[in-house]
Design a protein around this motif. Sequence first.
Motif, PDB file in Angstrom:
ATOM      1  N   ASP A 213       0.870  -1.168   0.000  1.00 60.21           N
ATOM      2  CA  ASP A 213       0.000   0.000   0.000  1.00 60.21           C
ATOM      3  C   ASP A 213       0.911   1.224   0.000  1.00 60.21           C
ATOM      4  OD1 ASP A 213      -1.656   2.093   0.510  1.00 60.21           O
ATOM      5  OD2 ASP A 213      -2.841   1.046   2.045  1.00 60.21           O
ATOM      6  N   LEU A 214       1.135   1.771  -1.182  1.00 59.57           N
ATOM      7  CA  LEU A 214       2.118   2.858  -1.288  1.00 59.57           C
ATOM      8  C   LEU A 214       1.668   4.134  -0.589  1.00 59.57           C
ATOM      9  CD1 LEU A 214       3.444   2.397  -4.921  1.00 59.57           C
ATOM     10  CD2 LEU A 214       4.659   1.965  -2.809  1.00 59.57           C
ATOM     11  N   GLU A 215       0.380   4.361  -0.531  1.00 52.23           N
ATOM     12  CA  GLU A 215      -0.090   5.572   0.142  1.00 52.23           C
ATOM     13  C   GLU A 215       0.338   5.574   1.602  1.00 52.23           C
ATOM     14  OE1 GLU A 215      -4.158   6.810  -0.116  1.00 52.23           O
ATOM     15  OE2 GLU A 215      -4.074   6.620  -2.307  1.00 52.23           O
ATOM     16  N   LYS A 216       0.252   4.401   2.205  1.00 50.96           N
ATOM     17  CA  LYS A 216       0.597   4.293   3.637  1.00 50.96           C
ATOM     18  C   LYS A 216       2.104   4.160   3.841  1.00 50.96           C
ATOM     19  CE  LYS A 216      -3.259   1.890   5.838  1.00 50.96           C
ATOM     20  NZ  LYS A 216      -3.641   0.527   6.225  1.00 50.96           N
ATOM     21  N   ASN A 217       2.784   3.467   2.908  1.00 48.39           N
ATOM     22  CA  ASN A 217       4.153   3.034   3.196  1.00 48.39           C
ATOM     23  C   ASN A 217       5.265   3.669   2.375  1.00 48.39           C
ATOM     24  OD1 ASN A 217       3.537   0.948   5.201  1.00 48.39           O
ATOM     25  ND2 ASN A 217       2.416   0.036   3.501  1.00 48.39           N
ATOM     26  N   ARG A 218       4.934   4.598   1.507  1.00 47.90           N
ATOM     27  CA  ARG A 218       5.977   5.153   0.624  1.00 47.90           C
ATOM     28  C   ARG A 218       7.175   5.686   1.422  1.00 47.90           C
ATOM     29  NH1 ARG A 218       6.238   6.295  -4.738  1.00 47.90           N
ATOM     30  NH2 ARG A 218       4.041   5.925  -5.124  1.00 47.90           N
ATOM     31  N   GLU A 219       6.899   6.418   2.501  1.00 48.25           N
ATOM     32  CA  GLU A 219       7.975   7.000   3.302  1.00 48.25           C
ATOM     33  C   GLU A 219       8.840   5.915   3.948  1.00 48.25           C
ATOM     34  OE1 GLU A 219       8.772  10.389   3.805  1.00 48.25           O
ATOM     35  OE2 GLU A 219       7.469  10.484   2.046  1.00 48.25           O
ATOM     36  N   GLU A 256       5.903   0.975  -8.350  1.00 46.98           N
ATOM     37  CA  GLU A 256       4.466   0.901  -8.623  1.00 46.98           C
ATOM     38  C   GLU A 256       3.975  -0.356  -7.913  1.00 46.98           C
ATOM     39  OE1 GLU A 256       4.319   0.584 -12.861  1.00 46.98           O
ATOM     40  OE2 GLU A 256       5.217   2.561 -13.114  1.00 46.98           O
ATOM     41  N   GLU A 258       0.322  -2.559  -6.193  1.00 43.30           N
ATOM     42  CA  GLU A 258      -1.092  -2.639  -5.844  1.00 43.30           C
ATOM     43  C   GLU A 258      -1.265  -3.846  -4.933  1.00 43.30           C
ATOM     44  OE1 GLU A 258      -3.565  -2.492  -9.344  1.00 43.30           O
ATOM     45  OE2 GLU A 258      -5.317  -2.988  -8.128  1.00 43.30           O
ATOM     46  N   SER A 263       4.014  -5.877  -7.430  1.00 44.80           N
ATOM     47  CA  SER A 263       4.811  -4.643  -7.438  1.00 44.80           C
ATOM     48  C   SER A 263       5.768  -4.636  -8.616  1.00 44.80           C
ATOM     49  CB  SER A 263       5.662  -4.541  -6.169  1.00 44.80           C
ATOM     50  OG  SER A 263       4.868  -4.704  -5.032  1.00 44.80           O
TER      51      SER A 263
END
Lengths: 276, 161
Positions: A213-219, A256, A258, A263
């Motif tokens: 979940d990139l929104e949550k985990n990108r950082e 990228e 989902e 990934s």
Amino acid sequence: MSKDNVEHLLEKLEVLVSENQSLRLENETLRTLVEDNDPDSSKVIGYNNELEQFTYVATHDLKTPLANISGYLDLLEMDLEEPSGDVKDSIKWLKYSVREAMNVIKELTSALKARNDKDDLLVTINMDSLVESILSGMRSTIKKKGVLFICDFTEFDNFPYYKSALRSILQNLISNAILYLDPEKPGVIKVHTEKLDEQTICISIEDNGVGIDLEKNREKLLGLFKRVTNDGSGSGIGMYIINKLLENYGGTLEIESEVGVGSTFKIILPLTGTNA
Amino acid sequence: MREISKKIVLLGNESVGKTSLIKQYVHSIFNEEYLSTIGINISKKSVVLGDVTYKLLIWDVAGDLMNEQLYDAYLRGTHAFLLVFDSTREETYHAIIKELEVLNSYFPEVNKVIIGNKMDLLEGNAPSFDADFDLLTSAKTGENVEDAFLDLAKRINNEQG
């Protein structure tokens, strides 16, 4: 098992924990210094060097007692003629813990190396043989997990870059791709290259794994000791190493993903191959 | 000049020399060291026939991967199969004949060429067992390797009309 060794290890661990606490404090100070744009940058450099020195010493000093414990566990296992189930289990878990601790040390050393690594030689990379040699090293894991690898370098096979750095980057990304495959479906990992323009190429590692979940985990993804899962898999060092090597040698990483689909990690490299 | 891409798939047991054949054909190299292929590797080579350039996308499929799930998922769209056996090991010939039957049911219209590799190891000029094949090759010396792929390209070209 030697009691001395265990005691020695425990002492070291105690030192490590306490030093780790002071490290955190120093880190905070460091952050404040950087944030305040303190002109006394030599302090920052000094702290940084100390930090590195400490980590080198800590990792080095922990290796020997761990190796000893591992050796004594093997001997113990051989000597015990008919151990009970509990004893067997205990030995198994002790060995597992020692192996995990050794892996952390190994990865910490790699992370340190990656921070300062700028001396790799610019050579012509042959993707075919580089990936073949990386996958050969992972052969037993690949077989055990039944992963299908599809490698396609028909668009771009040879280009100038830094071999050891690229090996480390690919090795980490491929290991991650294997680690985070979905156990519920046959794993497929595609590695391929494409030329983006006259100056840039892209190496993609695409999996059909659990996804992020990139929104949550990108950082979290690129930080040291940051994991995006809570299942205990992965050390949280690999992505940090990749990031540092790309910073040092030139290149970027695009992700990228989902959840439930998979990934794709894209390594974008300059064709000139010059240091960043 | 027109350029057309064609997918060619090499199948056969482990260590019959599929990867070596491709390396010899694409890069003109041969390595004595045996490393079994992991998964699928794709290489390319262009062949000019008349006014058409065929970009051959050559799929090297690991010997341990041959199964029907693979056919369904990855081998659709194949224009020709090169079935490889080791001309010194009879069991590898029987394996590809068995494979051929399955392939014929999945891909009845697709060209299939059978080649016996490692001809440099033969004592005479034919395998010591009964075998029906199109060509003998040696990935080591390069003998007939170019011809094997050219034969495939010609078959594809003839189909193109």
